[in-house]
Design an enzyme around this catalytic site. Structure first.
Site, PDB file in Angstrom:
ATOM      1  N   ASP A   1      45.631 -28.962  38.708  1.00  0.00           N
ATOM      2  CA  ASP A   1      45.131 -28.428  37.449  1.00  0.00           C
ATOM      3  C   ASP A   1      45.833 -29.204  36.334  1.00  0.00           C
ATOM      4  O   ASP A   1      46.843 -29.888  36.590  1.00  0.00           O
ATOM      5  CB  ASP A   1      45.436 -26.935  37.375  1.00  0.00           C
ATOM      6  CG  ASP A   1      44.970 -26.322  36.069  1.00  0.00           C
ATOM      7  OD1 ASP A   1      43.863 -26.667  35.628  1.00  0.00           O
ATOM      8  OD2 ASP A   1      45.721 -25.526  35.489  1.00  0.00           O
TER       9      ASP A   1
ATOM     10  N   CYS B   1      64.891 -11.012  71.131  1.00  0.00           N
ATOM     11  CA  CYS B   1      65.383  -9.853  70.382  1.00  0.00           C
ATOM     12  C   CYS B   1      64.371  -9.429  69.316  1.00  0.00           C
ATOM     13  O   CYS B   1      64.257  -8.238  69.002  1.00  0.00           O
ATOM     14  CB  CYS B   1      66.723 -10.172  69.727  1.00  0.00           C
ATOM     15  SG  CYS B   1      68.058 -10.540  70.889  1.00  0.00           S
TER      16      CYS B   1
ATOM     17  N   CYS C   1      68.771 -14.147  70.610  1.00  0.00           N
ATOM     18  CA  CYS C   1      67.686 -15.032  71.030  1.00  0.00           C
ATOM     19  C   CYS C   1      66.378 -14.529  70.436  1.00  0.00           C
ATOM     20  O   CYS C   1      66.305 -13.453  69.841  1.00  0.00           O
ATOM     21  CB  CYS C   1      67.596 -15.112  72.546  1.00  0.00           C
ATOM     22  SG  CYS C   1      66.971 -13.608  73.324  1.00  0.00           S
TER      23      CYS C   1
END
Length: 736
Positions: free
Chosen positions: A453, A46, A43
């Site tokens: 660009d 942890c 989970c």
């Protein structure tokens, strides 16, 4: 741990030993950044446990764990902390880790998958047996089932539940104990508590049916709950492992040996690690390129799907760039090595994917804290419900408390965000757009202006011949062009290579390249010809020409122009169709910028911009309320990239991982930009759907559980189904 170097201690853990899974972003004297794969995570809590444990170690600068991909990014000083101590600290809190190089990480995942599958199998198989033994009690009418037979069936259910409790449910109990010991509340706490309370209450009712725990047993509900939750975690584990497999597929794409050509014409087989810039390698059909480089001789088709996401092979000829890890389909090439080792495209992809998968976005941390607070409320609510029902109907108090614990488990809440983000980043990676910062997915949703660009972004690196003409009446312009192409093949200048277009340079003698001018040579009749700057070729240059070819009698004028990328016009149109402003901001000459803007139908453009004026323009647009996505080549655009709200750097160039970029477009396909924007909005919708589902599910089920209308079995099915929903809903992002 057998895959680790023996005796890897601080005194021996030098850069070479750590190199497969470590980079040194601050230089060799700074902190190292190591990547690990972690097993045993169940989970989001942890992540915090691991980070807290590692933060206490001397020499650890920082640690970041991504619960969705089970990856640990550790900033540390190997000179102060042995690697063995890092691994031991993780084992002490119940986790196993291995350096994220392909073989040990793959073996660790295989073991984790195998163990998870066994747990699902044991829980599922025994659940069916328990349900079979419990069925008579559900279907029998009053007095039809003899008391001794009923008791025997219950004892059988209890015996079959024991392996589920000891083996299958083990990860929940270990996770809960680890979280409580660290004074944290994660998903495993209410799950483990619900399982334990259900088993203890059912066991008490079995041993003493007339006791305070009543006579009802819930072994069928208990085993089904464990099986369904393990099945949901199995799907989550599969999604996490697929992301890791994709990373290893790129990391393992380089060949183990390559053919290096010597100056005397002979060759040798060497490992890619010994190649140096300037070496020449030969790549036969069916072989992979061992380094990034440029084709010197040969032509054919190259498969770059693993690196760029482009499924169709790409034609390569003399002068074209090739990337390490791509595969020669049908041609033989001699390649000049330009980038090796960690500087190659393949390794740059690996680093970016590791960086993205090791991140914990801000929203993820917020959800973790919400889940922790939510868990505390759930525990208090469950205790209150149990106490309240104890005064109303003691026989139902345990069942109600367990149902509240189970139905409100915040699994879906903590899985909602990472499942969506990880799936979306994998989809973009397949399209050749690698996220270095997962939070960019959320920021893309706010973008209303896209600024490009020109050179190297909207245009390709190569030039193309736009038009040619001669000032001499009666001169054969086409014949002169063919001769110019032939001479151009003898020069390595980009303008000459664009003109040569892969042709040979036979028939010329006394070839000489003049720096800053061009190339000159003599033909078979001894006439001297020049190709290069118009003022060098002729005393009266044509101002419209960019290049000239001729001798003392006749001159051919040539105009070279940048070639737009094949999908540039389509990408610009797609962005406008999404309601976005598209701008072109370039430092090139205004007339060249104007031609590109006209070709791509971009109304807002600016040429001749310096890095400072580019930065000022973007900041001015932002001051007017615009949210800017900047797409540049990452070389001259670093300041303006850093200032933009979201920044994407093109994939060419020696240094892939541009510090200013949120994402890297390794495929150089501009259509990935509008696709990324569309996917970002879809990811936000999926994330909101997941969070809404988790909230609605709890709002609907908690009152039912408190009222005693939702038995533990139904609560288990609902909780596991909600987790499955958010994971499967996130998988829709695989389709883009």
């Amino acid at each position: 741990m057998s895959a680790l170097p023996q005796g890897l201690h601080a005194a021996e853990a030098d850069a070479q030993a750590l190199a497969p899974f470590t980079t040194w972003p601050d230089g060799p004297d700074g902190a190292a950044l190591s990547q690990f794969q972690v097993a045993g995570m169940h989970c989001a809590a942890c992540s915090g446990l691991i980070e807290s444990a590692l933060a206490k170690l001397p020499g650890v600068v920082g640690a970041s764990v991504n619960a969705a991909s089970a990856r640990l990014a550790l900033r540390w000083r190997p000179s102060r902390l042995p690697l063995a101590d890092v691994l031991a600290a993780l084992e002490a809190i119940g986790y196993r880790a291995t350096p994220d190089v392909a073989a040990p990480a793959r073996e660790l995942r295989r073991q984790e998958r195998r163990q998870a599958l066994w747990r699902v199998f044991v829980a599922g198989f025994l659940m069916m047996q328990v349900m079979m033994l419990a069925t008579p009690a559900y279907v029998a009418t009053a007095g039809e089932l003899a008391p001794d037979l009923d008791r025997l069936l219950r004892w059988g259910c209890w015996v079959l539940t024991l392996p589920v409790m000891v083996f299958s449910a083990g990860p929940f109990f270990r996770g809960a104990w680890t979280q409580l010991r660290a004074r944290r509340l994660g998903m495993d706490v209410p799950v483990a508590l619900g399982i334990a309370v259900t088993f203890v209450a059912s066991t008490g009712a079995l041993f003493d049916p007339t006791g305070p725990l009543g006579h009802e047993v819930y072994f069928d509900s208990l085993t089904m709950f464990v099986a369904l939750l393990l099945l949901a975690r199995w799907f989550e584990l599969g999604a996490r492992h697929r992301a890791a497999d994709a990373l290893e597929a790129v990391a393992g794409s380089l060949p183990t040996a390559c053919e290096r050509l010597r100056d005397d014409g002979s060759s040798e087989r060497v490992a890619p690690e010994v190649l140096r810039v300037g070496d020449r390698i030969r790549v036969a059909a069916g072989e992979a390129f061992a380094a990034d480089g440029r084709v010197l001789t040969g032509q054919g088709w190259v498969n770059e799907a693993l690196l760029t996401g482009e499924s169709a092979p790409v034609a390569k000829a003399v002068g074209d760039g090739v990337v390490a890890g791509s595969l020669s389909v049908d041609g033989s090439f001699v390649v000049a090595v330009q980038r090796v080792g960690a500087d190659t495209t393949a390794q740059g992809i690996v680093r970016l994917m590791q960086q993205a998968q090791s991140q914990r976005p801000f929203a993820h941390g917020v959800l973790d804290r919400v889940a922790a607070g939510f868990t505390a409320v759930v525990l208090l609510l469950a205790v209150a419900a149990g106490v309240g029902w104890w005064w109303v109907d003691p026989s139902r108090a345990v069942a109600v408390a367990v149902a509240v614990l189970i139905v409100t488990c915040p699994c879906a809440l903590t899985l909602a965000a990472p499942a969506a983000w990880l799936t979306a980043s994998g989809t973009l990676a397949r399209r050749g757009l690698l996220l270095a910062d997962l939070s960019a997915l959320d920021r893309l949703c706010a973008v209303d202006t896209v600024v490009f660009d020109k050179t190297g972004t909207l245009s390709e690196e190569r030039l193309m011949l736009r038009r040619w003409w001669t000032g001499n009446a009666g001169a054969d312009a086409q014949a002169l062009l063919e001769r110019a192409r032939s001479l151009a093949a003898l020069s390595r200048h980009p303008h000459a290579q664009a003109l040569a277009d892969g042709r040979g340079g036979e028939g010329w003698t006394d070839v000489r390249e003049v720096a800053g001018r061009g190339v000159q040579a003599c033909d078979a009749q001894g006439r001297q010809w020049r190709l290069g700057a118009p003022g060098w070729v002729s005393d009266t240059p044509d101002p419209a020409a960019r290049l000239a070819f001729g001798d003392e009698h006749e001159v051919l004028w040539l105009d070279l122009a940048e070639a737009p990328r094949p999908d540039a016009a389509e990408a610009v149109a797609a962005l406008r169709a999404q309601g976005l402003r598209v701008r072109l901001l370039s430092g090139d000459q205004p007339d060249a910028v104007a031609r590109m803007a006209a070709a791509l139908d971009i109304a807002h453009w600016c040429g001749g911009a310096t890095p400072a004026s580019k930065l000022a323009a973007v900041q001015e647009w932002q001051a007017d309320g615009e949210r800017v996505l900047m797409v540049g080549d990452g070389i001259n655009d670093a300041p303006v990239l850093a200032a933009a709200d979201v920044r994407i750097a093109m994939g060419q160039g020696a240094m892939l991982a541009r510090s200013a970029a949120d994402a890297l477009l390794v495929s150089n396909r501009l259509m990935a930009v509008p696709q990324a924007l569309a996917l970002a909005h879809k990811t936000r919708r999926v994330l909101r759907q997941n969070l809404a589902w988790a909230a609605l599910y709890n709002l609907a089920c908690v009152p039912l559980a408190l009222a005693g209308w939702l038995p533990p079995l139904a609560a288990g099915i609902g909780m596991a189904s909600s987790s499955l929903f958010v994971v499967l809903n996130a998988q829709r992002l695989h389709r883009g």
